[in-house]
Design an enzyme around this catalytic site. Structure first.
Site, mmCIF file in Angstrom:
data_model
loop_
_atom_site.group_PDB
_atom_site.id
_atom_site.type_symbol
_atom_site.label_atom_id
_atom_site.label_comp_id
_atom_site.label_asym_id
_atom_site.label_seq_id
_atom_site.Cartn_x
_atom_site.Cartn_y
_atom_site.Cartn_z
ATOM 1 N N HIS A 162 6.903 7.514 -22.218
ATOM 2 C CA HIS A 162 5.819 7.546 -21.224
ATOM 3 C C HIS A 162 4.646 6.672 -21.683
ATOM 4 O O HIS A 162 4.182 5.796 -20.932
ATOM 5 C CB HIS A 162 5.371 8.997 -21.017
ATOM 6 N N GLU A 163 4.176 6.898 -22.902
ATOM 7 C CA GLU A 163 3.036 6.111 -23.385
ATOM 8 C C GLU A 163 3.398 4.644 -23.536
ATOM 9 O O GLU A 163 2.556 3.760 -23.353
ATOM 10 C CB GLU A 163 2.511 6.678 -24.711
ATOM 11 N N HIS A 221 2.674 2.930 -20.334
ATOM 12 C CA HIS A 221 1.260 2.530 -20.246
ATOM 13 C C HIS A 221 1.009 1.278 -21.102
ATOM 14 O O HIS A 221 0.315 0.354 -20.694
ATOM 15 C CB HIS A 221 0.358 3.657 -20.768
ATOM 16 N N GLU A 271 -0.188 5.011 -13.991
ATOM 17 C CA GLU A 271 0.754 6.127 -14.101
ATOM 18 C C GLU A 271 2.135 5.710 -13.595
ATOM 19 O O GLU A 271 3.152 6.160 -14.127
ATOM 20 C CB GLU A 271 0.208 7.325 -13.306
#
Lengths: 494, 494
Positions: free
Chosen positions: A264-265, A268, A294
């Site tokens: 997930h990170e 980003h 997001e």
């Protein structure tokens, strides 16, 4: 030349941004525990100086003069985005900002204390104060931007997003999910009957998990010469585009929550690392907003990281690092686990949107004044029961006290999470249309083409377009719930 | 009230100092390799803003007005030190500072390249440019401060230090050492004949060395809640007093260089952690200067860490962490090893001062104009042969090109190193006089009383006194070479 003046101002402001980003990441990862007070003082002083320098009245003149100058299209876009940024920064009087900052800081402190104790009544007066100011803020922003009050709040996080356009899309999603969640749970029960859940072995040394995480980060495109992975209590993606700091938290009893968090990170981080470098110091060169950001993180976590094709490639990597062999079905039972719960941040991708829609609906009522803070526990509970069949009436800490957003006056932010999930699914659909073999690429551990597509259509665009414009330019159509519904149906429906 | 204005200015400047200190430490420890360019730009922009804010002309008026206000003694001292600081910062015209900064940066870059190649002729023109500007700088500073030119340069690093007072003390030390070095080498040879050097086993895992280092840091007084230990290529002590960052570098083949380095940096850290917190944002609350700082680090490294009494306590700690049992004599043969060499930073405490005195003599001649840069290799070699019996005439990279100080225009800094060693010895003598059982305390691993003495006399004093005043107040007498000579004689003479 006024454009030049703005350019120099941007470079000065960039130095503050850089310092604050690194000091913030450092605080959560490497700072000595006793360093907090001096760090907070230094950061708030720097933030104050940056704010004063970025809101100086003469800047308005520079912008107007730059708009009249002979600029190329990109420079024009840079000035336009600068004006948008400046207007959003300066539309509140500074005495209001100070009052709001004080109120918000007290409210956040009180919230931490009262949430711990589940003391809604103790927290309520502070929240009422925050909401009063948020209503005032919404009206001032609305006036300055010629928008509806709630739209003016959202405008800070996702330029161009409007409740009138989001509401029907969220409505469609809500109607779908209220029926779909039970159906997905039934399908899950049938799968688990055929093949019971294989327990995790419970012994995953931190250093091996870290190496696994780093190898997956690198594989999906994270540039390890321009970023790093550390440990922090709350995982985040911070730092600056040339030095992106992502963090995770390890449990030695299982490896999936950390690994999924890292993916997930990393999503980003890919966005940050691939922003247009020559505009890095201008607002134009920053990421578009929270929903798009997001969508990029969720894309890597959900469209890639929870994709069965991904695990064809990933299972041998896991085995290599952790010494444990899993079958596709065994791992997917964990990766696709659905379980309705009270806490948004713990929710799976099926139930998560209902948490967000609940907040989106309630916060609009709070801002418009049709709902008062004192009535929140009942309103929250009623929707929680309607959407997820759960009650929070006796545990306000799991109800309207669970998130930091409202205590810190961040109204208009929540929709970004679910918009991000929908944009990610829409992006996947567009990629699949352009590259029908995308799953085969991913199964082979080849993320090049997917990343090139995203770099070209999203990352390299910085803040050139509004959020809806960017969605349409990147995927060929406006926000469309159908892609997300189809994604959920395919992954969880049977 | 002008005192208040200065106080607010100090808080603003402190925020820059904080950011620059943490960004600097982070750069050497945790920054991604690709983050350097953006970091350099951010730091130089912040440093430029800090410089402009700290040299604004109206500050002179505030200082004058504050001096006329009704202040207590400590506030008066704060204003006086602020004036000294401001005068030193503003005595050069800004166009000169810019010219010098450019020249120095080019010279440093060229130095790195040419030193690599041992190309003195290629570097000479750049050094000549730096020296021309340093002479100009010395004269401007001398005029503003009413000091001799070289004294005015030293004043930046050690307020109050004067060549006329240092020269005789260094002369006494030099005369002693020229005879003492051969004598110490003979004594060492006799010891090694009686007991040959025991080789290190060569297998010291980094994690164990780190734990050993941390336990020794904590034992000698480092507050681990307000600081940390990391790894960097060049060891340093950085960060801020509430979050002191010290670093080391590990070799798995031996453990003493890292451990001694950690003790050295811990000495710097103790000073920083124990400065007067309420004046932290004023110049008054900062460490006095380079010689005193070095005296605090050398005290922990040499007076404590290379003290036979220390090893009574430390050997079981080493055994506990590294699993290796050493006798006192075996470890001291390593810890007290003397070996004349060409490189200052590799020198032991017996030969180190000769490296410094050589530079102190030569740089005074360079500033006064009695020596020109082109004649440096011969002048350096002549003194090297006279003081240490070594020649550098064919290896300028080991001669006048070995240090970064001159290429970066830091003239007047070198004496601090040896003044630090002498002050450390003088401090030890004063402590021994006050606490005759100090060696027994150290042998028991009890550093409380020694630290309390130093906290009271040195650390808590911040920048309240000039360097010579602080020495005299702390130890009861002016700088006196006898203590250092006695220390060397006792440790290395037989």
């Amino acid at each position: 030349m006024s454009f030049q003046k703005l350019d120099e101002l941007c470079r000065r402001l960039q130095a503050f941004d850089h310092a604050l980003a690194i000091l913030g990441a450092d605080e959560a990862t490497h700072m000595a525990p006793g360093g907090g007070e001096a760090r907070a003082e230094a950061m708030s002083t720097l933030a104050g100086m940056a704010h004063r320098q970025s809101t100086a009245p003469e800047i308005g003149d520079w912008i107007a003069a730059a708009e009249a100058e002979d600029l190329n299209a990109e420079e024009k876009a840079a000035v336009a985005e600068f004006r948008r940024h400046y207007t959003n920064l300066t539309c509140l009087p500074s005495d209001f900002v100070e009052r709001q900052t004080r109120t918000r800081m007290r409210s956040e402190q009180l919230w931490r204390e009262m949430r711990e104790r589940g003391d809604w009544a103790g927290f309520l007066p502070a929240l009422e104060g925050v909401i009063d100011l948020a209503r005032e803020e919404a009206h001032m922003r609305a006036e300055a931007l010629d928008l509806a009050p709630y739209d003016a709040l959202m405008e800070q996080y996702d330029p161009g997003n409007r409740a009138a356009e989001i509401t029907p899309v969220f409505g469609e999603l809500k109607n779908f999910l209220v029926d779909f969640v039970p159906r997905a749970l039934e399908a899950q029960a049938r799968r688990l009957e055929r093949q019971p859940l294989r327990a995790l072995s419970g012994s995953y040394p931190v250093e091996r998990q870290r190496e696994l995480g780093l190898s997956m980060m690198a594989a999906v495109g994270f540039d390890l010469t321009r970023g790093s992975l550390s440990v922090s209590h709350h995982p985040f993606c911070g730092g600056v585009p040339t030095d992106v700091r992502i963090t995770t938290r390890y449990k030695t009893g299982e490896f999936l929550s950390s690994l999924m968090g890292i993916l997930h990170e990393t999503g980003h981080a890919l966005y940050e690392q691939n922003l247009p470098a020559r505009w890095a110091h201008w607002p134009l060169g920053k990421a578009r907003g929270m929903a798009i950001h997001e969508s990029q993180s969720l894309f890597v976590e959900k469209q890639i990281g929870r994709n069965p094709a991904f695990w064809e490639w990933a299972l041998p990597v896991v085995e290599n690092h952790l010494g444990e062999k899993w079958s596709q079905d065994e791992i997917l039972a964990h990766v696709h686990h659905v379980e309705p719960g009270l806490i948004r941040v713990d929710a799976d991708e099926v139930t998560y949107p209902l948490h967000v829609i609940l907040r989106f609906e309630l916060e609009q009522e709070l801002i418009s004044g049709t709902l008062e803070a004192r009535d929140l526990p009942e309103a929250w509970d009623a929707r929680m029961r309607a959407y997820l069949g759960l009650s929070t009436i006796d545990t306000p800490q799991d109800g309207p006290m669970q998130d930091v957003h409202w205590p810190s006056a961040a109204f208009g932010y929540f929709p970004s999470y679910t918009l991000g999930a929908m944009i990610a699914a829409q992006q996947w659909a567009a990629i699949e249309k352009d590259m029908p073999d995308v799953n085969a690429q991913i199964a082979a551990g080849d993320f090049e083409a997917v990343n090139a597509w995203r770099r070209d259509r999203i990352w390299s665009q910085g803040s050139r377009w509004s959020t809806p414009e960017l969605i349409e330019r990147a995927t060929g159509e406006p926000l469309n719930a159908a892609h997300f519904l189809r994604h959920l149906e395919a992954r969880y429906g049977a």
